[in-house]
Write a protein that holds these residues in place. Structure first.
Motif, PDB file in Angstrom:
ATOM      1  N   SER A  26       0.809  -1.218   0.000  1.00 24.17           N
ATOM      2  CA  SER A  26       0.000   0.000   0.000  1.00 24.17           C
ATOM      3  C   SER A  26       0.838   1.262   0.000  1.00 24.17           C
ATOM      4  O   SER A  26       0.295   2.366   0.011  1.00 24.17           O
ATOM      5  CB  SER A  26      -0.929   0.014   1.219  1.00 24.17           C
ATOM      6  OG  SER A  26      -0.169   0.047   2.421  1.00 24.17           O
ATOM      7  N   GLY A  27       2.162   1.113   0.000  1.00 19.16           N
ATOM      8  CA  GLY A  27       3.032   2.284  -0.014  1.00 19.16           C
ATOM      9  C   GLY A  27       3.588   2.551  -1.399  1.00 19.16           C
ATOM     10  O   GLY A  27       3.167   1.961  -2.393  1.00 19.16           O
ATOM     11  N   VAL A  28       4.549   3.451  -1.454  1.00 18.59           N
ATOM     12  CA  VAL A  28       5.188   3.848  -2.711  1.00 18.59           C
ATOM     13  C   VAL A  28       6.537   3.151  -2.801  1.00 18.59           C
ATOM     14  O   VAL A  28       7.206   2.930  -1.787  1.00 18.59           O
ATOM     15  CB  VAL A  28       5.362   5.377  -2.761  1.00 18.59           C
ATOM     16  CG1 VAL A  28       6.010   5.817  -4.073  1.00 18.59           C
ATOM     17  CG2 VAL A  28       4.014   6.068  -2.577  1.00 18.59           C
ATOM     18  N   HIS A  29       6.938   2.807  -4.023  1.00 14.46           N
ATOM     19  CA  HIS A  29       8.203   2.108  -4.244  1.00 14.46           C
ATOM     20  C   HIS A  29       9.322   2.808  -3.469  1.00 14.46           C
ATOM     21  O   HIS A  29       9.540   4.011  -3.626  1.00 14.46           O
ATOM     22  CB  HIS A  29       8.535   2.076  -5.732  1.00 14.46           C
ATOM     23  CG  HIS A  29       9.703   1.206  -6.058  1.00 14.46           C
ATOM     24  ND1 HIS A  29       9.698  -0.164  -5.893  1.00 14.46           N
ATOM     25  CD2 HIS A  29      10.942   1.513  -6.528  1.00 14.46           C
ATOM     26  CE1 HIS A  29      10.851  -0.667  -6.257  1.00 14.46           C
ATOM     27  NE2 HIS A  29      11.634   0.334  -6.638  1.00 14.46           N
ATOM     28  N   PRO A  30      10.060   2.086  -2.628  1.00 12.12           N
ATOM     29  CA  PRO A  30      10.988   2.728  -1.697  1.00 12.12           C
ATOM     30  C   PRO A  30      12.262   3.266  -2.354  1.00 12.12           C
ATOM     31  O   PRO A  30      12.681   2.829  -3.423  1.00 12.12           O
ATOM     32  CB  PRO A  30      11.324   1.602  -0.715  1.00 12.12           C
ATOM     33  CG  PRO A  30      11.124   0.351  -1.496  1.00 12.12           C
ATOM     34  CD  PRO A  30       9.965   0.634  -2.412  1.00 12.12           C
ATOM     35  N   TYR A  31      12.858   4.196  -1.662  1.00 11.33           N
ATOM     36  CA  TYR A  31      14.171   4.726  -2.022  1.00 11.33           C
ATOM     37  C   TYR A  31      15.270   3.762  -1.595  1.00 11.33           C
ATOM     38  O   TYR A  31      15.103   2.971  -0.661  1.00 11.33           O
ATOM     39  CB  TYR A  31      14.430   6.040  -1.274  1.00 11.33           C
ATOM     40  CG  TYR A  31      13.768   7.270  -1.799  1.00 11.33           C
ATOM     41  CD1 TYR A  31      14.452   8.155  -2.629  1.00 11.33           C
ATOM     42  CD2 TYR A  31      12.477   7.598  -1.424  1.00 11.33           C
ATOM     43  CE1 TYR A  31      13.861   9.327  -3.083  1.00 11.33           C
ATOM     44  CE2 TYR A  31      11.867   8.772  -1.872  1.00 11.33           C
ATOM     45  CZ  TYR A  31      12.576   9.624  -2.693  1.00 11.33           C
ATOM     46  OH  TYR A  31      11.982  10.786  -3.142  1.00 11.33           O
ATOM     47  N   SER A  32      16.425   3.909  -2.201  1.00 11.64           N
ATOM     48  CA  SER A  32      17.668   3.407  -1.617  1.00 11.64           C
ATOM     49  C   SER A  32      18.331   4.578  -0.892  1.00 11.64           C
ATOM     50  O   SER A  32      18.004   5.746  -1.143  1.00 11.64           O
ATOM     51  CB  SER A  32      18.618   2.876  -2.694  1.00 11.64           C
ATOM     52  OG  SER A  32      19.099   3.952  -3.504  1.00 11.64           O
ATOM     53  N   LEU A  33      19.254   4.286   0.007  1.00  9.50           N
ATOM     54  CA  LEU A  33      19.960   5.367   0.696  1.00  9.50           C
ATOM     55  C   LEU A  33      20.761   6.214  -0.289  1.00  9.50           C
ATOM     56  O   LEU A  33      20.881   7.430  -0.125  1.00  9.50           O
ATOM     57  CB  LEU A  33      20.883   4.792   1.773  1.00  9.50           C
ATOM     58  CG  LEU A  33      20.199   4.279   3.041  1.00  9.50           C
ATOM     59  CD1 LEU A  33      21.210   3.605   3.950  1.00  9.50           C
ATOM     60  CD2 LEU A  33      19.492   5.411   3.786  1.00  9.50           C
ATOM     61  N   ARG A  34      21.301   5.593  -1.331  1.00  6.64           N
ATOM     62  CA  ARG A  34      22.066   6.335  -2.328  1.00  6.64           C
ATOM     63  C   ARG A  34      21.183   7.354  -3.051  1.00  6.64           C
ATOM     64  O   ARG A  34      21.608   8.470  -3.348  1.00  6.64           O
ATOM     65  CB  ARG A  34      22.709   5.371  -3.323  1.00  6.64           C
ATOM     66  CG  ARG A  34      23.739   6.038  -4.244  1.00  6.64           C
ATOM     67  CD  ARG A  34      24.321   5.024  -5.214  1.00  6.64           C
ATOM     68  NE  ARG A  34      24.900   3.888  -4.544  1.00  6.64           N
ATOM     69  CZ  ARG A  34      26.118   3.845  -4.028  1.00  6.64           C
ATOM     70  NH1 ARG A  34      26.891   4.922  -4.101  1.00  6.64           N
ATOM     71  NH2 ARG A  34      26.578   2.760  -3.439  1.00  6.64           N
ATOM     72  N   SER A  40      27.417  14.127   0.861  1.00  9.85           N
ATOM     73  CA  SER A  40      27.873  14.569   2.187  1.00  9.85           C
ATOM     74  C   SER A  40      27.055  13.917   3.294  1.00  9.85           C
ATOM     75  O   SER A  40      27.596  13.565   4.359  1.00  9.85           O
ATOM     76  CB  SER A  40      27.802  16.093   2.297  1.00  9.85           C
ATOM     77  OG  SER A  40      26.470  16.558   2.165  1.00  9.85           O
ATOM     78  N   GLU A  41      25.757  13.732   3.068  1.00 12.33           N
ATOM     79  CA  GLU A  41      24.919  13.052   4.064  1.00 12.33           C
ATOM     80  C   GLU A  41      25.295  11.579   4.176  1.00 12.33           C
ATOM     81  O   GLU A  41      25.288  11.012   5.274  1.00 12.33           O
ATOM     82  CB  GLU A  41      23.438  13.208   3.697  1.00 12.33           C
ATOM     83  CG  GLU A  41      22.917  14.629   3.873  1.00 12.33           C
ATOM     84  CD  GLU A  41      21.560  14.854   3.208  1.00 12.33           C
ATOM     85  OE1 GLU A  41      20.932  15.877   3.530  1.00 12.33           O
ATOM     86  OE2 GLU A  41      21.158  14.035   2.358  1.00 12.33           O
ATOM     87  N   GLN A  42      25.632  10.960   3.054  1.00 11.24           N
ATOM     88  CA  GLN A  42      26.076   9.573   3.093  1.00 11.24           C
ATOM     89  C   GLN A  42      27.360   9.438   3.911  1.00 11.24           C
ATOM     90  O   GLN A  42      27.513   8.495   4.703  1.00 11.24           O
ATOM     91  CB  GLN A  42      26.300   9.051   1.674  1.00 11.24           C
ATOM     92  CG  GLN A  42      25.039   8.930   0.850  1.00 11.24           C
ATOM     93  CD  GLN A  42      25.328   8.565  -0.588  1.00 11.24           C
ATOM     94  OE1 GLN A  42      26.294   7.862  -0.890  1.00 11.24           O
ATOM     95  NE2 GLN A  42      24.503   9.056  -1.506  1.00 11.24           N
ATOM     96  N   ARG A  43      28.285  10.374   3.737  1.00 15.40           N
ATOM     97  CA  ARG A  43      29.532  10.326   4.508  1.00 15.40           C
ATOM     98  C   ARG A  43      29.252  10.537   5.995  1.00 15.40           C
ATOM     99  O   ARG A  43      29.831   9.863   6.854  1.00 15.40           O
ATOM    100  CB  ARG A  43      30.512  11.374   3.991  1.00 15.40           C
ATOM    101  CG  ARG A  43      31.076  11.059   2.604  1.00 15.40           C
ATOM    102  CD  ARG A  43      32.228  11.981   2.255  1.00 15.40           C
ATOM    103  NE  ARG A  43      31.799  13.366   2.096  1.00 15.40           N
ATOM    104  CZ  ARG A  43      31.376  13.896   0.945  1.00 15.40           C
ATOM    105  NH1 ARG A  43      31.303  13.129  -0.154  1.00 15.40           N
ATOM    106  NH2 ARG A  43      31.024  15.161   0.876  1.00 15.40           N
ATOM    107  N   ALA A  44      28.354  11.478   6.300  1.00 16.65           N
ATOM    108  CA  ALA A  44      28.015  11.731   7.704  1.00 16.65           C
ATOM    109  C   ALA A  44      27.356  10.518   8.342  1.00 16.65           C
ATOM    110  O   ALA A  44      27.572  10.238   9.536  1.00 16.65           O
ATOM    111  CB  ALA A  44      27.095  12.950   7.809  1.00 16.65           C
TER     112      ALA A  44
END
Length: 371
Positions: A26-34, A40-44
């Motif tokens: 019932s949700g929307v196709h999810p994101y990946s973290l990438r 910069s957020e990935q590094r943090a």
């Protein structure tokens, strides 16, 4: 204490990962973290310490969530492991054996099941298909009594995708206020409105409203397992007392990402993606229903990642979905899990090509096997 089977979740947990075309979500196709985070957020994220956090949620995250609800602060928020834990804490902290709970159905029936398990008297108000799957306020007035402690509604609705008019929202608030009862709203689909502006939260309209929300549905991040309750400070504190007996804390990694996601600009970016996917897929489904109108009909959803279809074939809905799973590798949800046979719930948040292929298989099955 005997807990009735939560049939919706049992069917999905058993089979949704075993089929080629899962149209039960019932949700929307999810994101990946990438996709979700900047470099910069990935590094943090890699520097997040994996220790225990605040048991009611990181202070800065609670403050950020509170800013989504005018006039609220961190003491009005508790962060939970998904909206499912939020619903559990709501029941276990605010309802007692012998209390009366009014549930609007069809609905995601987790709260109903827990409430019955602890001895709460549950009354139901039917959402009316002829009213676009919304309630008749006279029906509500007839059910609410001096024993009623809480009303609970899913808004936008699961499984129909219906939205209440502002007049109906205000009418429910008036009934709750007149009878001095809590008004709980599960708002995990809020923000995924397809043609209208995002409505106010019930938390914005009523001093005794308690709202469940989270990142799993409209915000397309179910794997983070972040939900929350928003409500009066005393009731939120009571739910914190219950949380000490459950999961203790949420994930430090998930809280780091969640704090980024609930910032207004990022939240709107995610919701814009969700609405684009849902609008495109609703057009696909609407065209398919029109093509197969001798077998299927529906009230088009106004929000959220699903549609509730009525069918005309002479077959039970649970039998139908199991045959589809076994013979065509398609996963849907039967209306039976909502107490409404001759309906199926179809998710519209998947990639368009996935939805189209699954619908083609569904049409092929019903025309070759059930005509």
């Amino acid at each position: 204490m005997k807990i009735e089977e939560f049939t919706l979740e049992r069917i999905q947990s058993l089979y949704e990962n075993t089929v080629e075309y899962n149209l039960s979500d019932s949700g929307v196709h999810p994101y990946s973290l990438r996709e979700l985070l900047t470099p910069s957020e990935q590094r943090a994220l890699l520097d997040v310490e994996l220790g225990y956090g605040w048991t009611n949620g990181k202070v800065s995250l609670r403050e950020a969530i509170a800013r989504l609800y005018p006039g609220r602060d961190a003491d009005n928020v508790i962060v939970t492991n998904g909206s499912a834990e939020a619903n559990f804490l709501l029941v276990m902290s605010l309802l007692e054996p012998g209390d009366e709970l009014v549930v609007f159905v069809p609905n995601y029936l987790q709260i109903l099941g827990w409430a019955r398990a602890i001895g709460v008297n549950v009354k139901q108000v039917l959402l009316r298909e002829e009213l676009g799957w919304t309630p008749d306020l006279d029906d509500v007035r007839k059910v609410v009594s001096t024993k009623t402690k809480m009303m609970t509604i899913c808004h936008p609705n699961n499984p129909t995708g219906s939205l209440l008019s502002r007049e109906t929202m205000d009418g429910l608030v008036a009934i709750a206020r007149e009878n001095d009862v809590y008004l709980h709203a599960d708002e995990v689909y809020k923000g995924a409105e397809l043609e209208s502006q995002e409505p106010p939260s019930f938390a914005d309209l009523y001093e005794k409203a308690i709202v469940t929300s989270g990142l799993s549905k409209a915000l397309a991040l179910p794997g983070l397992r972040i939900g929350w309750l928003v409500g009066p400070a005393a009731e939120i504190y009571a739910s914190w007392q219950s949380k000490d007996y459950t999961s203790i804390t949420t994930s430090a990694v998930s809280e780091f990402v969640a704090e980024i996601v609930v910032q207004p600009a990022k939240r709107q970016e995610i919701l814009a993606r969700s609405k684009r996917i849902l609008r495109e897929n609703l057009a696909v489904l609407s065209a398919w229903v029109e093509k197969n109108s001798d077998l299927f009909s529906f009230v088009p959803p106004k929000a959220g990642g699903m549609a509730f279809l009525r069918y005309s074939m002479d077959i039970n809905s649970t039998t139908l979905i199991h045959r589809l799973r076994e013979e065509r590798s398609i996963m849907l949800l039967p209306g039976d899990v909502y107490g409404l046979d001759k309906y199926i719930r179809i998710g519209i948040g998947a990639p368009a090509e996935h939805l189209q292929a699954g619908l083609e298989r569904l049409a092929g099955f019903v025309r070759s096997e059930l005509r």
